[in-house]
Design a protein around this motif. Structure first.
Motif, PDB file in Angstrom:
ATOM      1  N   GLN A  71     -24.678  22.871 -33.686  1.00 35.86           N
ATOM      2  CA  GLN A  71     -24.676  23.541 -32.449  1.00 35.86           C
ATOM      3  C   GLN A  71     -25.922  24.609 -32.559  1.00 35.86           C
ATOM      4  OE1 GLN A  71     -21.045  24.646 -31.236  1.00 35.86           O
ATOM      5  NE2 GLN A  71     -20.468  22.678 -30.253  1.00 35.86           N
ATOM      6  N   ALA A  72     -26.354  24.961 -31.380  1.00 42.69           N
ATOM      7  CA  ALA A  72     -27.273  26.227 -31.155  1.00 42.69           C
ATOM      8  C   ALA A  72     -26.575  27.564 -31.846  1.00 42.69           C
ATOM      9  CB  ALA A  72     -27.449  26.228 -29.949  1.00 42.69           C
ATOM     10  N   GLY A  73     -27.183  28.126 -32.598  1.00 47.10           N
ATOM     11  CA  GLY A  73     -26.731  29.169 -33.491  1.00 47.10           C
ATOM     12  C   GLY A  73     -26.019  29.037 -34.713  1.00 47.10           C
ATOM     13  N   GLY A  74     -25.932  27.717 -35.043  1.00 42.30           N
ATOM     14  CA  GLY A  74     -25.478  27.444 -36.366  1.00 42.30           C
ATOM     15  C   GLY A  74     -26.375  27.505 -37.466  1.00 42.30           C
ATOM     16  N   SER A  75     -26.234  26.980 -38.435  1.00 40.29           N
ATOM     17  CA  SER A  75     -27.044  27.138 -39.832  1.00 40.29           C
ATOM     18  C   SER A  75     -27.023  25.887 -40.515  1.00 40.29           C
ATOM     19  CB  SER A  75     -26.407  28.177 -40.785  1.00 40.29           C
ATOM     20  OG  SER A  75     -26.493  29.283 -40.184  1.00 40.29           O
ATOM     21  N   LEU A  76     -28.057  25.586 -41.214  1.00 37.23           N
ATOM     22  CA  LEU A  76     -28.101  24.251 -41.963  1.00 37.23           C
ATOM     23  C   LEU A  76     -29.002  24.919 -43.272  1.00 37.23           C
ATOM     24  CD1 LEU A  76     -28.934  21.311 -39.865  1.00 37.23           C
ATOM     25  CD2 LEU A  76     -26.788  21.655 -41.247  1.00 37.23           C
ATOM     26  N   ARG A  77     -28.638  24.120 -44.400  1.00 38.51           N
ATOM     27  CA  ARG A  77     -29.535  24.375 -45.779  1.00 38.51           C
ATOM     28  C   ARG A  77     -30.110  23.056 -46.146  1.00 38.51           C
ATOM     29  NH1 ARG A  77     -30.132  28.066 -50.203  1.00 38.51           N
ATOM     30  NH2 ARG A  77     -30.050  26.656 -52.140  1.00 38.51           N
ATOM     31  N   LEU A  78     -31.443  22.882 -46.014  1.00 34.92           N
ATOM     32  CA  LEU A  78     -32.146  21.874 -46.633  1.00 34.92           C
ATOM     33  C   LEU A  78     -32.573  22.012 -48.171  1.00 34.92           C
ATOM     34  CD1 LEU A  78     -34.574  21.130 -43.558  1.00 34.92           C
ATOM     35  CD2 LEU A  78     -32.019  20.279 -43.791  1.00 34.92           C
ATOM     36  N   SER A  79     -32.736  20.907 -48.748  1.00 32.42           N
ATOM     37  CA  SER A  79     -32.968  21.022 -50.179  1.00 32.42           C
ATOM     38  C   SER A  79     -33.832  19.764 -50.417  1.00 32.42           C
ATOM     39  CB  SER A  79     -31.630  20.855 -51.171  1.00 32.42           C
ATOM     40  OG  SER A  79     -30.731  21.935 -50.671  1.00 32.42           O
TER      41      SER A  79
END
Length: 120
Positions: free
Chosen positions: A13-21
């Motif tokens: 959702q907007a405002g959230g976070s993700l971490r790509l590797s």
């Protein structure tokens, strides 16, 4: 042969976070710059962030202050921590590495891409 494999995409959702590797493997002599690029539907691929082997970083204006790129030279990995995500961040994210396969031979390699979707 050199391969770059991304992971960590998804729906948030907007405002959230993700971490790509992204992990590089294969016949690697040395990895120079690594970076993240993205391509939204109907748009050209654009730079998101890059990082040199020495740790110098560069960000697109649209992600400054929200995204952080980092790398682990010992593990040949690069990460992209994404915070305060916006719907306009929705795209396929690609990892790129400028990799020396020999002391005198350097190529650019790309990963297969990982989808990031930010819902409003």
């Amino acid at each position: 042969q050199v391969q770059l494999v991304e992971s960590g995409g998804g729906l948030v959702q907007a405002g959230g976070s993700l971490r790509l590797s992204c992990a590089a493997s294969g016949s690697i002599f040395k990895i120079n710059a690594m970076g993240w690029y993205r391509q939204a539907p109907g748009k050209q691929r654009e730079l998101v962030a890059t990082i040199t082997s020495g740790g110098n970083t560069n960000y697109a204006d649209s992600v400054k202050g929200r995204f952080t790129i980092s790398r682990d030279n010992a593990k040949n990995t690069v990460h992209l921590q994404m915070r305060s995500l916006k719907p306009e961040d929705t795209a396929v994210y690609y990892c790129k590495g400028t990799i020396m396969v020999l002391a005198t031979l350097t190529y650019d390699y790309w990963g297969q891409g990982t989808q990031v979707t930010v819902s409003s």
